[in-house]
Design an enzyme around this catalytic site. Sequence first.
Site, PDB file in Angstrom:
ATOM      1  N   ASP A  55       6.910  12.645   5.937  1.00  0.00           N
ATOM      2  CA  ASP A  55       6.862  11.229   5.555  1.00  0.00           C
ATOM      3  C   ASP A  55       5.466  10.664   5.816  1.00  0.00           C
ATOM      4  OD1 ASP A  55       8.776   8.559   5.230  1.00  0.00           O
ATOM      5  OD2 ASP A  55       7.088   8.202   6.578  1.00  0.00           O
ATOM      6  N   TYR A  99      -1.150   4.453   5.649  1.00  0.00           N
ATOM      7  CA  TYR A  99      -1.428   5.268   6.836  1.00  0.00           C
ATOM      8  C   TYR A  99      -2.833   5.854   6.756  1.00  0.00           C
ATOM      9  CZ  TYR A  99       3.678   5.313   7.626  1.00  0.00           C
ATOM     10  OH  TYR A  99       5.002   4.979   7.819  1.00  0.00           O
ATOM     11  N   LYS A 120       4.685   5.895   0.309  1.00  0.00           N
ATOM     12  CA  LYS A 120       5.108   4.499   0.148  1.00  0.00           C
ATOM     13  C   LYS A 120       4.054   3.668  -0.570  1.00  0.00           C
ATOM     14  CE  LYS A 120       7.279   5.070   4.658  1.00  0.00           C
ATOM     15  NZ  LYS A 120       6.434   6.185   5.127  1.00  0.00           N
ATOM     16  N   HIS A 173       7.011  -0.323   0.764  1.00  0.00           N
ATOM     17  CA  HIS A 173       6.803  -0.279   2.205  1.00  0.00           C
ATOM     18  C   HIS A 173       7.399  -1.486   2.931  1.00  0.00           C
ATOM     19  CE1 HIS A 173       3.946   1.867   5.217  1.00  0.00           C
ATOM     20  NE2 HIS A 173       5.060   1.502   5.803  1.00  0.00           N
TER      21      HIS A 173
END
Length: 282
Positions: free
Chosen positions: A48, A53, A78, A111
């Site tokens: 994931d 990120y 996401k 998200h």
Amino acid sequence: MTILVETYTLANGVKIPKVGFGTWQTPDGDTAYNAVANALKAGYRHIDTAKVYGNESSVGRAIKDSGIAREELFITTKCPADTKTYDGALADFESSLERLGLDYVDLYLIHAPWSWREIGKSNDAGNKEVWRAFEDIYKSGRAKSIGISNFDVADMTKLFATATIKPMVNQIQYYVGFTEPKIAQFAQENGLLVEAYSPLATGHMLENEKIIALAEKYKVSTAQLAIRFCLQNGVLPLPKATSLGHIEDNARLDFKISEEDMKALNTLEDTARDFGHNPTQG
């Protein structure tokens, strides 16, 4: 570590490994690359990540270098919470695929229902447009399943009202003492699999005396107990780790928490009060 090959079945029939490997707060570069590489070597098949990120490229390199057949892996990313337009969602998806070096992802998530700059302030019109893009991506086959993250009951209700394809997953903050029961129950009743991000409250709950005592009873670590707790509630945990030892330990889940102890865990008050909470949930 047979749990790593066990699966849940999403509403559209797609199989998803019951334990995922999270990469939130895992820095890009060697740290993310080595973490994912070690997780794949340890048997994890569900990874994931997210555009925000900032580590999709490293995650993608680790996937490529693993030599594992693509069809054996389940990869999630996401769409940024700040993106609230149809065209923006399509562009973000393309950029994520490029960084990951993949032709498709197994799960693509919104998200959050709100912008990170305005947490808690929903954007229903924007979510409708993003979901329209998600449905087109799904129909193209480049996302095998689609879903949401951080959506509460009101957010889900509004999205369901206009969606022609229902989300298959809601990924929420979830750990012992903070299980967001209204959100989790509503999602599950509507056919969505609930995924637990921060199932260890990024480590904050691991020093909780009640958790420690119960872990000692089962002769497991507090992390293993916390992850097993999610599974026995029918929730998919996404533990993160960077050391090989923790990565392997988090997958040693071949024990069962008794019904009585599960009941006690499900009634515990927040086990990580100092951990940052999503203010829209609880």
